[in-house]
Design a protein around this motif. Structure first.
Motif, PDB file in Angstrom:
ATOM      1  N   GLN A   1       7.674   9.832  -8.088  1.00 16.18           N
ATOM      2  CA  GLN A   1       6.524  10.704  -8.332  1.00 16.18           C
ATOM      3  C   GLN A   1       5.233   9.885  -8.458  1.00 16.18           C
ATOM      4  O   GLN A   1       4.180  10.278  -7.960  1.00 16.18           O
ATOM      5  N   ILE A   2       5.350   8.720  -9.116  1.00 19.71           N
ATOM      6  CA  ILE A   2       4.186   7.829  -9.246  1.00 19.71           C
ATOM      7  C   ILE A   2       3.727   7.374  -7.865  1.00 19.71           C
ATOM      8  O   ILE A   2       2.523   7.338  -7.571  1.00 19.71           O
ATOM      9  N   VAL A   3       4.698   7.021  -7.000  1.00 16.26           N
ATOM     10  CA  VAL A   3       4.371   6.588  -5.639  1.00 16.26           C
ATOM     11  C   VAL A   3       3.661   7.702  -4.887  1.00 16.26           C
ATOM     12  O   VAL A   3       2.641   7.470  -4.219  1.00 16.26           O
ATOM     13  N   LYS A   4       4.172   8.928  -4.997  1.00 16.45           N
ATOM     14  CA  LYS A   4       3.551  10.060  -4.302  1.00 16.45           C
ATOM     15  C   LYS A   4       2.119  10.291  -4.791  1.00 16.45           C
ATOM     16  O   LYS A   4       1.224  10.591  -3.997  1.00 16.45           O
ATOM     17  N   GLU A   5       1.909  10.144  -6.095  1.00 17.63           N
ATOM     18  CA  GLU A   5       0.563  10.327  -6.646  1.00 17.63           C
ATOM     19  C   GLU A   5      -0.399   9.257  -6.132  1.00 17.63           C
ATOM     20  O   GLU A   5      -1.555   9.546  -5.813  1.00 17.63           O
ATOM     21  N   LYS A   6       0.094   8.014  -6.019  1.00 21.51           N
ATOM     22  CA  LYS A   6      -0.752   6.928  -5.527  1.00 21.51           C
ATOM     23  C   LYS A   6      -1.060   7.089  -4.045  1.00 21.51           C
ATOM     24  O   LYS A   6      -2.187   6.806  -3.594  1.00 21.51           O
ATOM     25  N   VAL A   7      -0.072   7.542  -3.275  1.00 19.39           N
ATOM     26  CA  VAL A   7      -0.305   7.781  -1.847  1.00 19.39           C
ATOM     27  C   VAL A   7      -1.282   8.933  -1.658  1.00 19.39           C
ATOM     28  O   VAL A   7      -2.173   8.876  -0.803  1.00 19.39           O
ATOM     29  N   GLN A   8      -1.137   9.972  -2.486  1.00 18.96           N
ATOM     30  CA  GLN A   8      -2.010  11.142  -2.363  1.00 18.96           C
ATOM     31  C   GLN A   8      -3.475  10.785  -2.594  1.00 18.96           C
ATOM     32  O   GLN A   8      -4.374  11.426  -2.040  1.00 18.96           O
ATOM     33  N   ARG A   9      -3.722   9.749  -3.381  1.00 20.22           N
ATOM     34  CA  ARG A   9      -5.100   9.334  -3.658  1.00 20.22           C
ATOM     35  C   ARG A   9      -5.776   8.727  -2.435  1.00 20.22           C
ATOM     36  O   ARG A   9      -7.007   8.710  -2.350  1.00 20.22           O
TER      37      ARG A   9
ATOM     38  N   LEU B   1       6.078   8.298   3.178  1.00 16.53           N
ATOM     39  CA  LEU B   1       5.096   7.731   2.253  1.00 16.53           C
ATOM     40  C   LEU B   1       4.610   6.367   2.741  1.00 16.53           C
ATOM     41  O   LEU B   1       3.415   6.061   2.663  1.00 16.53           O
ATOM     42  N   LEU B   2       5.538   5.562   3.256  1.00 17.75           N
ATOM     43  CA  LEU B   2       5.166   4.259   3.799  1.00 17.75           C
ATOM     44  C   LEU B   2       4.309   4.429   5.049  1.00 17.75           C
ATOM     45  O   LEU B   2       3.316   3.720   5.235  1.00 17.75           O
ATOM     46  N   ARG B   3       4.684   5.379   5.894  1.00 17.09           N
ATOM     47  CA  ARG B   3       3.889   5.627   7.110  1.00 17.09           C
ATOM     48  C   ARG B   3       2.487   6.105   6.758  1.00 17.09           C
ATOM     49  O   ARG B   3       1.499   5.654   7.340  1.00 17.09           O
ATOM     50  N   SER B   4       2.408   6.995   5.776  1.00 17.61           N
ATOM     51  CA  SER B   4       1.100   7.497   5.345  1.00 17.61           C
ATOM     52  C   SER B   4       0.234   6.362   4.821  1.00 17.61           C
ATOM     53  O   SER B   4      -0.973   6.302   5.094  1.00 17.61           O
ATOM     54  N   SER B   5       0.857   5.443   4.069  1.00 14.54           N
ATOM     55  CA  SER B   5       0.123   4.305   3.513  1.00 14.54           C
ATOM     56  C   SER B   5      -0.391   3.389   4.614  1.00 14.54           C
ATOM     57  O   SER B   5      -1.542   2.925   4.575  1.00 14.54           O
ATOM     58  N   ILE B   6       0.452   3.118   5.606  1.00 14.79           N
ATOM     59  CA  ILE B   6       0.052   2.242   6.705  1.00 14.79           C
ATOM     60  C   ILE B   6      -1.041   2.894   7.550  1.00 14.79           C
ATOM     61  O   ILE B   6      -2.012   2.238   7.954  1.00 14.79           O
ATOM     62  N   GLU B   7      -0.911   4.187   7.806  1.00 11.50           N
ATOM     63  CA  GLU B   7      -1.932   4.877   8.590  1.00 11.50           C
ATOM     64  C   GLU B   7      -3.271   4.888   7.854  1.00 11.50           C
ATOM     65  O   GLU B   7      -4.335   4.731   8.463  1.00 11.50           O
ATOM     66  N   SER B   8      -3.228   5.057   6.535  1.00 10.03           N
ATOM     67  CA  SER B   8      -4.453   5.011   5.738  1.00 10.03           C
ATOM     68  C   SER B   8      -5.054   3.605   5.760  1.00 10.03           C
ATOM     69  O   SER B   8      -6.265   3.432   5.916  1.00 10.03           O
ATOM     70  N   LEU B   9      -4.203   2.602   5.615  1.00 10.33           N
ATOM     71  CA  LEU B   9      -4.658   1.211   5.609  1.00 10.33           C
ATOM     72  C   LEU B   9      -5.311   0.829   6.932  1.00 10.33           C
ATOM     73  O   LEU B   9      -6.394   0.239   6.954  1.00 10.33           O
ATOM     74  N   THR B  10      -4.668   1.186   8.047  1.00  7.94           N
ATOM     75  CA  THR B  10      -5.186   0.800   9.363  1.00  7.94           C
ATOM     76  C   THR B  10      -6.457   1.573   9.724  1.00  7.94           C
ATOM     77  O   THR B  10      -7.374   1.026  10.336  1.00  7.94           O
ATOM     78  N   GLU B  11      -6.515   2.845   9.358  1.00  7.77           N
ATOM     79  CA  GLU B  11      -7.711   3.642   9.638  1.00  7.77           C
ATOM     80  C   GLU B  11      -8.880   3.207   8.750  1.00  7.77           C
ATOM     81  O   GLU B  11      -9.999   2.987   9.214  1.00  7.77           O
ATOM     82  N   ASN B  12      -8.614   3.063   7.463  1.00  6.25           N
ATOM     83  CA  ASN B  12      -9.674   2.725   6.510  1.00  6.25           C
ATOM     84  C   ASN B  12     -10.102   1.268   6.568  1.00  6.25           C
ATOM     85  O   ASN B  12     -11.123   0.898   5.980  1.00  6.25           O
TER      86      ASN B  12
END
Length: 337
Positions: free
Chosen positions: A129-137, A151-162
């Motif tokens: 749940q903590i991981v989901k909250e951090k990804v959601q941010r 969740l990992l894919r979302s994090s990588i996509e956010s990292l590469t885009e941002n």
């Protein structure tokens, strides 16, 4: 001499952002920009939510007033610094201002923190749940029911885009400002362009959506952000292979990345995600949930590996290497002009 001092302040601000990040004791300019955008956006939605035309032109006013104010504040500080012959106080203001335009440490740390919490066989619901909250941010999609792989894919996509919006975009425009101001102190400088780009990026992240009132209110903000990020994203596309093991496949990697990247609605985010995906050999895109609606994004690098903690570490290393390459290149260009 003041122009050279400005350039060295720019370089120092990059190092400060990489090592320290955003100081907790200082109000971040984005917070101030965000308050203004939120207040005036709420005014238009509350009073004119049924009038699409007013929302549309109101969105132009929000965009122009935010960008213009940010530009003028940055320009005033630049002029004071130069006309005071590099006064220390104004120099510190520029240093902190330029550093606030960059988000290297905060972006990398936020994603690494997520990857460090994820174990291969995580069973602790509280940690999940903590991981989901951090990804959601860091993402706009709904990840409340997402799997760990998602969740990992979302994090990588956010990292590469941002990485473009938060690092390479502002780096590009700040450097352009340092070159401009060599020719005239009245041209846009590093802080005025840096603040302007940060305002554009904040506008896009807050109101640049394609649903509800934002479809009209955020139209101009989204288009301005597309234009201002167009060049930085293409330069990332062309330079990232130079700091990777894929340099021998330079032309092939760029062609594949561009081919996959332009399938996205955004003219920039797909490009930046694609080049990082091919360099790190990871598969991105697929099913995402937005406001109870499932949207299928184009697949990037269909033969790539699944997202993992190792891929996040590789991408973070690539971001740091590319920053070093840009700094070296900028320095050579600046002193050659």
């Amino acid at each position: 001499m003041a122009e050279i001092n400005l350039y060295f302040i720019f370089i120092a601000s990059i190092g400060f952002d990489l090592l320290i990040g955003d100081p907790k004791f200082i109000i971040h300019p984005v917070q101030i920009i965000g308050i203004y955008i939120k207040q005036i956006t709420n005014f238009f939605i509350h009073n004119f939510k049924k009038n699409k035309r007013i929302l549309f032109w109101g969105g132009l006013f929000i965009a122009l007033s935010t960008i213009a104010t940010s530009f003028v504040i940055g320009k005033i500080i630049e002029l004071m610094f130069i006309q005071s012959k590099s006064n220390l106080i104004f120099g510190i203001l520029i240093f902190l201002g330029l550093s606030s335009c960059l988000a290297s440490k905060s972006l990398i740390l936020s994603v690494k923190e997520i990857s460090n919490l994820i174990n291969d066989n995580i069973t602790d619901q509280k940690t999940e749940q903590i991981v989901k909250e951090k990804v959601q941010r860091i993402v706009s999609r709904d990840v409340s029911t997402a799997s760990l792989e998602h969740l990992l894919r979302s994090s990588i996509e956010s990292l590469t885009e941002n990485s473009v919006d938060g690092i390479f975009g502002p780096l590009f425009w700040i450097f352009i400002g340092t070159v401009f101001i060599k020719f005239s102190i009245f041209l846009p400088g590093p802080l005025s362009l840096g603040f302007s780009y940060k305002a554009i990026s904040t506008l896009d992240s807050m109101i640049g959506y394609k649903y509800d009132h934002y479809r009209y209110l955020g139209f101009f903000s989204a288009k301005i952000e597309d234009c201002s990020t167009f060049l930085p994203s293409r330069i990332v596309l062309l330079t990232l292979p130079l700091v990777s093991s894929k340099i021998k496949k330079y032309i092939s990697v760029i062609k594949k990345s561009y081919s996959d990247g332009i399938k996205y609605d955004s003219p920039n985010s797909g490009i930046s995600e694609a080049i990082f995906a091919y360099i790190s050999n990871v598969k991105l895109g697929g099913e995402n949930k937005y406001n109870d609606e499932i949207i299928e994004k184009p697949i990037i690098n269909s033969n790539g590996n699944i997202c993992s903690k190792e891929k996040i570490n590789i991408i973070c290393q690539l971001i740091l290497r590319l920053q070093i390459l840009w700094i070296i290149t900028f320095t050579i260009i600046f002193f050659k002009i």
